[in-house]
Write an enzyme that holds these catalytic residues in place. Structure first.
Site, PDB file in Angstrom:
ATOM      1  N   LYS A  60      17.839  -0.681 -12.495  1.00 55.84           N
ATOM      2  CA  LYS A  60      19.150  -0.140 -12.096  1.00 55.84           C
ATOM      3  C   LYS A  60      18.937   1.306 -11.416  1.00 55.84           C
ATOM      4  O   LYS A  60      20.065   1.617 -10.683  1.00 55.84           O
ATOM      5  CB  LYS A  60      20.124   0.083 -13.185  1.00 55.84           C
ATOM      6  CG  LYS A  60      20.529  -1.303 -13.801  1.00 55.84           C
ATOM      7  CD  LYS A  60      21.563  -1.920 -12.930  1.00 55.84           C
ATOM      8  CE  LYS A  60      22.378  -3.176 -13.586  1.00 55.84           C
ATOM      9  NZ  LYS A  60      23.558  -3.585 -12.756  1.00 55.84           N
ATOM     10  N   SER A 315      13.529  -7.254 -15.992  1.00 50.93           N
ATOM     11  CA  SER A 315      14.278  -6.398 -15.541  1.00 50.93           C
ATOM     12  C   SER A 315      14.553  -4.984 -16.253  1.00 50.93           C
ATOM     13  O   SER A 315      15.038  -4.328 -15.825  1.00 50.93           O
ATOM     14  CB  SER A 315      15.973  -6.966 -15.550  1.00 50.93           C
ATOM     15  OG  SER A 315      16.273  -7.470 -16.647  1.00 50.93           O
TER      16      SER A 315
END
Length: 422
Positions: A60, A315
């Protein structure tokens, strides 16, 4: 950006390259590592793109830093605002600290404490965390109101062009690192920023690669939207996979992904939990639920993967250790090992011993027992949790319960009651 149809945004490679240059000083070029465990399991070459090794322990940071660093100075002086279930919040916090701009970050009250603490740590004096609402969508609505009131730019976690272009840099890195053709890419889908960016890069540079999006079974916002042919908002979702539990996907991401994805699938939360445990026990890799989703999807493609090369996007690794007991419990339930019952015990001495000796199998274990004698009826109910050695032992266990008149109710398939136990 390029416009192939009127008003439809699609990330252009030149904009992705600009994003890569912009974020290069703060983003780690994460490894594309062979997984010997999963390669052997699927008779394939399975590669992990280790975005869990970023400074904020998730990808992110790419989109957040690309967006905030592209803002004009006059806007940076006013500050920025965002809403996030955790990882985007940390990316925004990190960017605010680096760029010396004030940030207000709305997070759901249900966000794991570890993610809240990490957000405060990365942001330092430049960030204020506000816990509001039960879901990301609740926090989002509150953040939008706050931003409008104080003139702060909202840094969307997924439905934003600069954020999408930042996440797309993962795709460029993978193709630069790969030493041969890639047959499949499996990536988690929350709001869609990662898959919108990544799939756009692959469709332009490696069009034969199949892109598979993966959602949690309890929050299938993209799959539901694809079936409906338009973006829809789910009324309720399962929030366990907090990094991917959104009620409504981004409109930009929907348009891109419905064209680029070769498949959109869901995986049960219990299977995700088992993957978390397997990665830790076998490979010493710590991942959060959303970080395990792509790997959890491999079973669905086991036959197709033989002899092929596949990349799984790991992720994020922002997992709160206090969730370990719940993760183990969900994994056991998914595997058919853990079962809960209401057992009807005769109100006489020796009933429990009879249950243990005559009903339980030799390898069955009682892991939960809740009983209180409060009346003078013939039978008294107890909530009993039983862990089996093998899922095949379940039907014989139930048969013995019924034969000996102990069976009351099976609770695993009664969600309104079962939620109080798990």
């Amino acid at each position: 950006m390029s416009l192939l149809q009127k008003d439809i945004y699609r990330p252009d490679l030149k904009d992705v390259k600009k994003a890569a240059e912009r974020i290069s000083k703060v983003v780690v070029n994460t490894p594309l590592a062979d997984s010997f465990t999963y390669s052997a399991k699927y008779d394939a070459r399975i590669l992990f793109k280790r975005e869990d090794l970023q400074q904020v322990r998730s990808y992110k940071i790419r989109g957040a830093y690309n967006k905030i660093s592209s803002l004009p100075q006059e806007q940076l002086k006013k500050g920025v605002i965002c809403a996030s279930a955790g990882n985007h919040a940390q990316g925004v916090a990190f960017a605010c600290n680096k760029l010396k701009t004030k940030g207000v970050i709305y997070m759901p009250i249900t966000t794991p404490r570890q993610k809240v603490e990490q957000t405060n740590m990365f942001g330092g004096e430049w960030v204020e965390v506000v816990l509001k609402g039960d879901t990301f969508d609740d926090s989002y609505k509150n953040a939008i109101k706050h931003g409008e009131k104080f003139g702060q730019v909202f840094i969307h976690p997924f439905d934003d062009e600069k954020v999408i272009e930042g996440q797309a840099t993962i795709g460029m890195e993978i193709l630069e690192q790969a030493d041969g053709p890639i047959d499949y890419v499996f990536a988690p889908f929350g709001g869609g920023g990662l898959l919108a960016g990544l799939s756009s890069v692959f469709k332009q540079l490696s069009p034969n690669t199949k892109i598979i999006g993966v959602e949690p079974e309890g929050a299938p916002s993209m799959l539901s939207s694809m079936k409906a042919g338009k973006v829809i908002e789910l009324k309720t979702i399962e929030r366990f996979v907090d990094g991917a539990a959104v009620q409504k996907v981004g409109s930009r991401n929907f348009e891109i992904c419905k064209e680029n994805l070769d498949a959109m699938i869901t995986v049960p939360e219990g299977k995700i939990c088992q993957t978390i445990l397997d990665l830790y026990n076998k490979d010493a890799i710590v991942v959060e639920p959303a970080g395990a989703m792509a790997i959890s999807a491999l079973d669905s493609y086991a036959e197709d993967l033989k002899g092929k090369t596949a990349v799984c996007i790991v992720s994020g690794s922002n997992n709160d250790i206090t969730r370990t007991a719940e993760i183990k419990e969900r994994a056991l339930l998914y595997a058919g090992i853990k079962h809960y019952f209401i057992i009807s015990f005769p109100q006489r001495a020796g009933a429990l011993r009879e249950f243990v000796d005559k009903v339980l199998g030799p390898n069955d274990d009682i892991t939960h027992f809740e009983y209180s004698k409060k009346h003078h009826r013939e039978n008294g109910p107890a909530v009993v949790g039983i862990e089996l050695n093998d899922p095949a032992d379940f039907e014989p266990l139930v048969a013995r319960m019924k034969k000996k008149n102990f069976f009351g109710e099976y609770l695993n398939d009664k969600p309104n009651l079962f939620q109080f136990l798990v």
